[in-house]
Design a protein around this motif. Sequence first.
Motif, PDB file in Angstrom:
ATOM      1  N   GLN A 130     -50.438  49.539 -70.703  1.00  0.00           N
ATOM      2  CA  GLN A 130     -49.138  50.207 -70.640  1.00  0.00           C
ATOM      3  C   GLN A 130     -48.729  50.511 -69.204  1.00  0.00           C
ATOM      4  OE1 GLN A 130     -48.591  53.557 -73.272  1.00  0.00           O
ATOM      5  NE2 GLN A 130     -49.532  52.502 -75.015  1.00  0.00           N
ATOM      6  N   GLY A 131     -49.678  50.868 -68.362  1.00  0.00           N
ATOM      7  CA  GLY A 131     -49.385  51.139 -66.948  1.00  0.00           C
ATOM      8  C   GLY A 131     -48.829  49.892 -66.261  1.00  0.00           C
ATOM      9  N   THR A 132     -49.354  48.718 -66.626  1.00  0.00           N
ATOM     10  CA  THR A 132     -48.864  47.471 -66.045  1.00  0.00           C
ATOM     11  C   THR A 132     -47.424  47.217 -66.505  1.00  0.00           C
ATOM     12  OG1 THR A 132     -51.116  46.604 -66.048  1.00  0.00           O
ATOM     13  CG2 THR A 132     -49.330  44.998 -65.828  1.00  0.00           C
ATOM     14  N   VAL A 133     -47.156  47.539 -67.759  1.00  0.00           N
ATOM     15  CA  VAL A 133     -45.789  47.376 -68.279  1.00  0.00           C
ATOM     16  C   VAL A 133     -44.834  48.267 -67.487  1.00  0.00           C
ATOM     17  CG1 VAL A 133     -44.282  47.772 -70.264  1.00  0.00           C
ATOM     18  CG2 VAL A 133     -46.512  46.707 -70.594  1.00  0.00           C
ATOM     19  N   LYS A 134     -45.227  49.516 -67.269  1.00  0.00           N
ATOM     20  CA  LYS A 134     -44.377  50.452 -66.532  1.00  0.00           C
ATOM     21  C   LYS A 134     -44.145  49.967 -65.111  1.00  0.00           C
ATOM     22  CE  LYS A 134     -45.820  54.551 -69.125  1.00  0.00           C
ATOM     23  NZ  LYS A 134     -46.520  55.832 -69.056  1.00  0.00           N
ATOM     24  N   SER A 135     -45.219  49.510 -64.457  1.00  0.00           N
ATOM     25  CA  SER A 135     -45.108  49.016 -63.091  1.00  0.00           C
ATOM     26  C   SER A 135     -44.196  47.789 -63.018  1.00  0.00           C
ATOM     27  CB  SER A 135     -46.502  48.665 -62.554  1.00  0.00           C
ATOM     28  OG  SER A 135     -46.399  48.078 -61.289  1.00  0.00           O
ATOM     29  N   ARG A 136     -44.411  46.819 -63.927  1.00  0.00           N
ATOM     30  CA  ARG A 136     -43.586  45.603 -63.921  1.00  0.00           C
ATOM     31  C   ARG A 136     -42.123  45.933 -64.241  1.00  0.00           C
ATOM     32  NH1 ARG A 136     -47.451  41.173 -67.029  1.00  0.00           N
ATOM     33  NH2 ARG A 136     -49.040  41.090 -65.394  1.00  0.00           N
ATOM     34  N   LEU A 137     -41.930  46.909 -65.106  1.00  0.00           N
ATOM     35  CA  LEU A 137     -40.563  47.317 -65.445  1.00  0.00           C
ATOM     36  C   LEU A 137     -39.883  47.945 -64.224  1.00  0.00           C
ATOM     37  CD1 LEU A 137     -38.511  47.428 -67.743  1.00  0.00           C
ATOM     38  CD2 LEU A 137     -39.493  49.594 -68.455  1.00  0.00           C
ATOM     39  N   HIS A 138     -40.605  48.801 -63.517  1.00  0.00           N
ATOM     40  CA  HIS A 138     -40.059  49.451 -62.329  1.00  0.00           C
ATOM     41  C   HIS A 138     -39.695  48.417 -61.268  1.00  0.00           C
ATOM     42  CE1 HIS A 138     -39.554  52.323 -59.078  1.00  0.00           C
ATOM     43  NE2 HIS A 138     -40.390  51.580 -58.344  1.00  0.00           N
ATOM     44  N   TYR A 139     -40.632  47.566 -60.911  1.00  0.00           N
ATOM     45  CA  TYR A 139     -40.386  46.582 -59.855  1.00  0.00           C
ATOM     46  C   TYR A 139     -39.429  45.476 -60.314  1.00  0.00           C
ATOM     47  CZ  TYR A 139     -43.848  48.928 -57.045  1.00  0.00           C
ATOM     48  OH  TYR A 139     -44.536  49.876 -56.318  1.00  0.00           O
ATOM     49  N   GLY A 140     -39.458  45.163 -61.592  1.00  0.00           N
ATOM     50  CA  GLY A 140     -38.520  44.174 -62.127  1.00  0.00           C
ATOM     51  C   GLY A 140     -37.075  44.665 -62.048  1.00  0.00           C
ATOM     52  N   GLU A 147     -45.093  49.008 -77.367  1.00  0.00           N
ATOM     53  CA  GLU A 147     -44.844  47.763 -78.100  1.00  0.00           C
ATOM     54  C   GLU A 147     -44.884  46.556 -77.172  1.00  0.00           C
ATOM     55  OE1 GLU A 147     -41.918  49.460 -81.662  1.00  0.00           O
ATOM     56  OE2 GLU A 147     -41.040  48.883 -79.730  1.00  0.00           O
ATOM     57  N   ILE A 148     -44.354  46.716 -75.964  1.00  0.00           N
ATOM     58  CA  ILE A 148     -44.393  45.612 -74.996  1.00  0.00           C
ATOM     59  C   ILE A 148     -45.836  45.332 -74.594  1.00  0.00           C
ATOM     60  CG2 ILE A 148     -43.691  44.861 -72.677  1.00  0.00           C
ATOM     61  CD1 ILE A 148     -41.150  46.592 -73.058  1.00  0.00           C
ATOM     62  N   ALA A 149     -46.595  46.413 -74.359  1.00  0.00           N
ATOM     63  CA  ALA A 149     -47.997  46.246 -73.971  1.00  0.00           C
ATOM     64  C   ALA A 149     -48.778  45.524 -75.071  1.00  0.00           C
ATOM     65  CB  ALA A 149     -48.634  47.613 -73.688  1.00  0.00           C
ATOM     66  N   ASP A 150     -48.563  45.883 -76.322  1.00  0.00           N
ATOM     67  CA  ASP A 150     -49.230  45.212 -77.441  1.00  0.00           C
ATOM     68  C   ASP A 150     -48.811  43.752 -77.535  1.00  0.00           C
ATOM     69  OD1 ASP A 150     -50.599  47.494 -78.138  1.00  0.00           O
ATOM     70  OD2 ASP A 150     -49.198  48.068 -79.747  1.00  0.00           O
ATOM     71  N   GLU A 151     -47.521  43.491 -77.376  1.00  0.00           N
ATOM     72  CA  GLU A 151     -47.008  42.130 -77.517  1.00  0.00           C
ATOM     73  C   GLU A 151     -47.502  41.208 -76.410  1.00  0.00           C
ATOM     74  OE1 GLU A 151     -42.624  40.188 -77.425  1.00  0.00           O
ATOM     75  OE2 GLU A 151     -42.865  41.806 -78.890  1.00  0.00           O
ATOM     76  N   LEU A 152     -47.553  41.733 -75.188  1.00  0.00           N
ATOM     77  CA  LEU A 152     -47.978  40.904 -74.052  1.00  0.00           C
ATOM     78  C   LEU A 152     -49.481  41.003 -73.787  1.00  0.00           C
ATOM     79  CD1 LEU A 152     -45.023  41.536 -71.559  1.00  0.00           C
ATOM     80  CD2 LEU A 152     -45.393  39.542 -73.035  1.00  0.00           C
ATOM     81  N   HIS A 197     -42.161  39.903 -64.517  1.00  0.00           N
ATOM     82  CA  HIS A 197     -41.159  40.966 -64.488  1.00  0.00           C
ATOM     83  C   HIS A 197     -40.041  40.693 -65.500  1.00  0.00           C
ATOM     84  CE1 HIS A 197     -42.520  41.898 -60.155  1.00  0.00           C
ATOM     85  NE2 HIS A 197     -43.033  42.815 -60.989  1.00  0.00           N
ATOM     86  N   ARG A 198     -39.570  39.442 -65.584  1.00  0.00           N
ATOM     87  CA  ARG A 198     -38.504  39.064 -66.513  1.00  0.00           C
ATOM     88  C   ARG A 198     -38.929  39.337 -67.961  1.00  0.00           C
ATOM     89  NH1 ARG A 198     -37.238  34.472 -64.448  1.00  0.00           N
ATOM     90  NH2 ARG A 198     -38.856  33.295 -65.526  1.00  0.00           N
ATOM     91  N   ALA A 199     -40.169  39.017 -68.326  1.00  0.00           N
ATOM     92  CA  ALA A 199     -40.647  39.204 -69.695  1.00  0.00           C
ATOM     93  C   ALA A 199     -40.593  40.677 -70.090  1.00  0.00           C
ATOM     94  CB  ALA A 199     -42.065  38.655 -69.839  1.00  0.00           C
ATOM     95  N   VAL A 200     -40.997  41.557 -69.180  1.00  0.00           N
ATOM     96  CA  VAL A 200     -41.005  42.992 -69.479  1.00  0.00           C
ATOM     97  C   VAL A 200     -39.575  43.537 -69.559  1.00  0.00           C
ATOM     98  CG1 VAL A 200     -41.696  45.248 -68.588  1.00  0.00           C
ATOM     99  CG2 VAL A 200     -43.297  43.347 -68.506  1.00  0.00           C
ATOM    100  N   VAL A 201     -38.723  43.158 -68.587  1.00  0.00           N
ATOM    101  CA  VAL A 201     -37.337  43.670 -68.569  1.00  0.00           C
ATOM    102  C   VAL A 201     -36.576  43.215 -69.818  1.00  0.00           C
ATOM    103  CG1 VAL A 201     -35.128  43.514 -67.348  1.00  0.00           C
ATOM    104  CG2 VAL A 201     -37.235  43.900 -66.052  1.00  0.00           C
ATOM    105  N   ILE A 202     -36.706  41.962 -70.171  1.00  0.00           N
ATOM    106  CA  ILE A 202     -35.993  41.441 -71.342  1.00  0.00           C
ATOM    107  C   ILE A 202     -36.446  42.138 -72.615  1.00  0.00           C
ATOM    108  CG2 ILE A 202     -35.731  39.402 -72.811  1.00  0.00           C
ATOM    109  CD1 ILE A 202     -35.555  37.737 -70.239  1.00  0.00           C
TER     110      ILE A 202
END
Length: 168
Positions: A143-153, A134-139, A118-123
């Motif tokens: 993209q759905g996982t990025v959105k979910s982690r961002l929401h819960y983070g 861009e976050i999805a490509d970098e990690l 969660h910290r990696a996505v929020v930062i």
Amino acid sequence: MPDDDATRLAALYDAHAAPVWRYVVHLTGDRAGADDVVQETLLRAWRTPRIMAQAPESTRSWMFTVARHLVIDDVRSARRRREIGVAEPPETATSDATDALFEAILIEEALAALSADHRAVVIRAYFGALTVAEIADELDIPQGTVKSRLHYGLRALRLALQEKGVTR
């Protein structure tokens, strides 16, 4: 003020104000301050009955002496000794960075309470200004996982900040 006093004061002003003003400007170099000294000199002359009783042309030396004493008193005054002259006025007041420093520490501690994912996505989203793609490509995650982690983070971050006493 009786008409006779007003006439004498006007005569004093007409006869002596300009020469006294030039004298004070010569002493101080301060044109605005010279106006104040001339005003105070004329006021003292008006309050001194023997000066008001004399002919206006015989009082100039007395007025120069009074003006010189006023200039000397001003230079010796505590106000003048504590003032520091500057070429330009200071800039507008700026607030110190203490509050910003405490906020940064508080946010850093709240981010440390998040899981690593969660910290990696929020930062990356808020401090790196990256898009979801861009976050999805970098990690290398969907993209759905990025959105979910961002929401819960963000929910976890809000809760961590509330636990530290930060409210809306």
